[in-house]
Design a protein around this motif. Structure first.
Motif, PDB file in Angstrom:
ATOM      1  N   TYR A 177       0.804  -1.214   0.000  1.00 62.51           N
ATOM      2  CA  TYR A 177       0.000   0.000   0.000  1.00 62.51           C
ATOM      3  C   TYR A 177       0.842   1.272   0.000  1.00 62.51           C
ATOM      4  CZ  TYR A 177      -4.370  -2.431   1.365  1.00 62.51           C
ATOM      5  OH  TYR A 177      -5.497  -3.213   1.413  1.00 62.51           O
ATOM      6  N   ASP A 178       0.290   2.324  -0.589  1.00 63.65           N
ATOM      7  CA  ASP A 178       0.685   3.679  -0.247  1.00 63.65           C
ATOM      8  C   ASP A 178       0.007   4.009   1.087  1.00 63.65           C
ATOM      9  OD1 ASP A 178       2.238   4.254  -2.515  1.00 63.65           O
ATOM     10  OD2 ASP A 178       0.453   4.744  -3.693  1.00 63.65           O
ATOM     11  N   THR A 179       0.537   5.006   1.794  1.00 62.40           N
ATOM     12  CA  THR A 179       0.012   5.313   3.125  1.00 62.40           C
ATOM     13  C   THR A 179      -1.484   5.605   3.092  1.00 62.40           C
ATOM     14  OG1 THR A 179       2.165   6.280   3.639  1.00 62.40           O
ATOM     15  CG2 THR A 179       0.385   6.706   5.192  1.00 62.40           C
ATOM     16  N   ASP A 180      -1.948   6.338   2.068  1.00 63.87           N
ATOM     17  CA  ASP A 180      -3.368   6.690   2.029  1.00 63.87           C
ATOM     18  C   ASP A 180      -4.261   5.483   1.786  1.00 63.87           C
ATOM     19  OD1 ASP A 180      -2.473   6.363  -0.569  1.00 63.87           O
ATOM     20  OD2 ASP A 180      -3.572   8.075  -1.377  1.00 63.87           O
ATOM     21  N   GLU A 181      -3.714   4.414   1.195  1.00 67.31           N
ATOM     22  CA  GLU A 181      -4.500   3.201   0.983  1.00 67.31           C
ATOM     23  C   GLU A 181      -4.677   2.406   2.277  1.00 67.31           C
ATOM     24  OE1 GLU A 181      -3.708   1.291  -3.222  1.00 67.31           O
ATOM     25  OE2 GLU A 181      -1.787   1.867  -2.317  1.00 67.31           O
ATOM     26  N   LEU A 239      -5.339   3.286   5.295  1.00 67.34           N
ATOM     27  CA  LEU A 239      -6.456   3.684   6.148  1.00 67.34           C
ATOM     28  C   LEU A 239      -7.810   3.252   5.616  1.00 67.34           C
ATOM     29  CD1 LEU A 239      -5.208   7.238   7.182  1.00 67.34           C
ATOM     30  CD2 LEU A 239      -5.061   5.099   8.474  1.00 67.34           C
ATOM     31  N   THR A 240      -7.875   2.812   4.366  1.00 69.18           N
ATOM     32  CA  THR A 240      -9.141   2.323   3.807  1.00 69.18           C
ATOM     33  C   THR A 240      -9.240   0.803   3.857  1.00 69.18           C
ATOM     34  OG1 THR A 240      -8.299   2.182   1.527  1.00 69.18           O
ATOM     35  CG2 THR A 240      -9.210   4.301   2.243  1.00 69.18           C
ATOM     36  N   GLU A 276      -7.101   4.613  13.180  1.00 66.68           N
ATOM     37  CA  GLU A 276      -7.100   6.066  13.077  1.00 66.68           C
ATOM     38  C   GLU A 276      -7.954   6.672  14.190  1.00 66.68           C
ATOM     39  OE1 GLU A 276      -8.660   9.679  10.199  1.00 66.68           O
ATOM     40  OE2 GLU A 276      -8.189   7.752   9.272  1.00 66.68           O
ATOM     41  N   ARG A 314      -5.579  14.292  13.461  1.00 65.41           N
ATOM     42  CA  ARG A 314      -5.789  12.872  13.175  1.00 65.41           C
ATOM     43  C   ARG A 314      -4.451  12.150  13.266  1.00 65.41           C
ATOM     44  NH1 ARG A 314      -8.188  13.132   7.374  1.00 65.41           N
ATOM     45  NH2 ARG A 314      -8.507  10.883   7.633  1.00 65.41           N
TER      46      ARG A 314
END
Length: 388
Positions: free
Chosen positions: A313-317, A319-320, A330, A342
């Motif tokens: 994952y990239d970091t933003d992925e 969290l989903t 989170e 956050r």
């Protein structure tokens, strides 16, 4: 919910990452962490992206209160001394000798509070030929041999996060916790010392064990080949990671998922030892196969066959991801002036209860009035004697 260190007071005079990381861990566990900063500028990490509330500073300074004190000012020094008298733990990450010049040396603070746990974090140690050398994350990674294991010889460059900084702070927190436990039995404070060089050599323990037991000097691909670890690019340009380890059932599942059960008839890949010896050839074969379908499709096939894998994952992925959401990693809070905050919660649960409560990182000197007032109240009544 009160933390396991509820009632413990920590005075952190830390800057950048190592000292603040140690203080953050203790704050995450429920300690009252008071961050002592220089007036006007504060912790230098505050200004790393403009202003005095950078993402760099926010990362390691949640669950703390801030007071700005100039030790050259007699009134401020008196407040600092009162804080030390009220404290259980003191943390600094100055270059050796600097604490003494600031009036925060171990001997002076111990005289104010004999039960104090005094933690000194350095780059190369308090003594020795390199003690006065400046040290930052990359320097410590390189000096410990760890950086050599991360750098791709074909494209040498520093990669990844500040591992040495963070790990040194975490080791310091471990030492402090041990000293607090001992003090509960003996009533005697300890001086806890850790350097970035020592912390990273210990963190790099696997490489040193191979050297000391087998005379083997590990390189960046030594462990991945032995552990049978891979990263694969899929047809949609996304990546996934595989860690095949020892059990043959993982390889049986992978061969089935790839549609290549015949792979074990090839003498280069018929056993774990053969696959280690022919690691590069196996990577080339697998790359062609994984490039034929999307990451999502591969993850379904691999999960169905219990193959150890994960999307890279990239970091933003992250969290989903459904499991990350299930674990409620989170967490958020709101600072009265800076707005929403956050972050990722402390990962350890106690009695099945996760640590959702978080205090946003403080503004410089945000809690000065409250802290000073509490010290004045202590002067009028019983003094704080620490919590064992």
């Amino acid at each position: 919910m009160s933390g396991v260190l509820d009632g413990v007071r920590v005075i952190e005079q830390g800057t950048f990452i190592t000292g603040p990381a140690a203080g953050m861990i203790l704050g995450d566990l429920g300690a009252d962490v008071i961050k002592v900063e220089q007036p006007e500028s504060g912790d230098p990490f505050r200004a790393f992206k403009g202003g005095l509330y950078s993402p760099h500073f926010q990362t390691y300074n949640r669950n703390k209160r801030s007071i700005a004190l100039n030790p050259k000012n007699a009134d401020d020094l008196a407040v600092f001394d009162d804080l030390i008298r009220s404290a259980d733990v003191y943390i600094q990450n100055f270059r050796p000798g600097a604490a003494e010049r600031l009036g925060a040396g171990e001997a002076r603070l111990r005289a104010l509070n004999p039960r104090l746990i005094y933690c000194a974090i350095s780059g190369f140690g308090q003594t020795g030929p390199a003690a006065q050398r400046p040290s930052y994350d990359t320097v410590a990674q390189a000096a410990s041999g760890y950086l050599k294991l991360l750098v791709n010889p074909a494209d040498p460059r520093v990669v990844g996060p500040a591992v040495a900084d963070a790990m040194t702070g975490y080791y310091a927190a471990f030492g402090i916790l041990g000293a607090l436990y001992e003090r509960a039995r003996t009533g005697v404070g300890r001086t806890v010392e850790v350097s970035m060089l020592e912390a990273m050599c210990h963190f790099n323990l696997d490489a040193f064990t191979h050297l000391l037991s087998e005379g083997e000097v590990m390189g960046p691909f030594s462990r991945p080949s032995v552990s049978q670890s891979y990263v694969m690019r899929c047809s949609d340009g996304k990546w996934l990671a595989l860690h095949m380890s020892s059990p043959e059932k993982f390889w049986q599942g992978l061969a089935d998922a790839m549609g290549r059960p015949d792979i074990f008839s090839d003498p280069r890949f018929c056993s774990r030892e053969a696959r280690i010896d022919h690691y590069e050839e196996l990577i080339a074969l697998m790359r062609d196969i994984f490039a034929t379908d999307t990451r999502a499709a591969w993850c379904i096939r691999l999960a169905e066959r219990d193959v150890p894998h994960a999307p890279m994952y990239d970091t933003d992925e992250v969290l989903t991801d459904p499991q990350v959401r299930h674990l409620e990693l989170e967490v958020s809070a709101r600072h009265p002036q800076m707005g929403p905050f956050r972050t990722i919660r402390f990962p350890v649960s106690f009695d099945g209860r996760r640590a959702f409560d978080v205090q946003p990182p403080p503004l410089l000197d945000e809690h000065a009035d409250d802290i000073r007032k509490s010290l004045q109240q202590n002067d009028d009544g019983p003094s704080h004697k620490g919590s064992d």
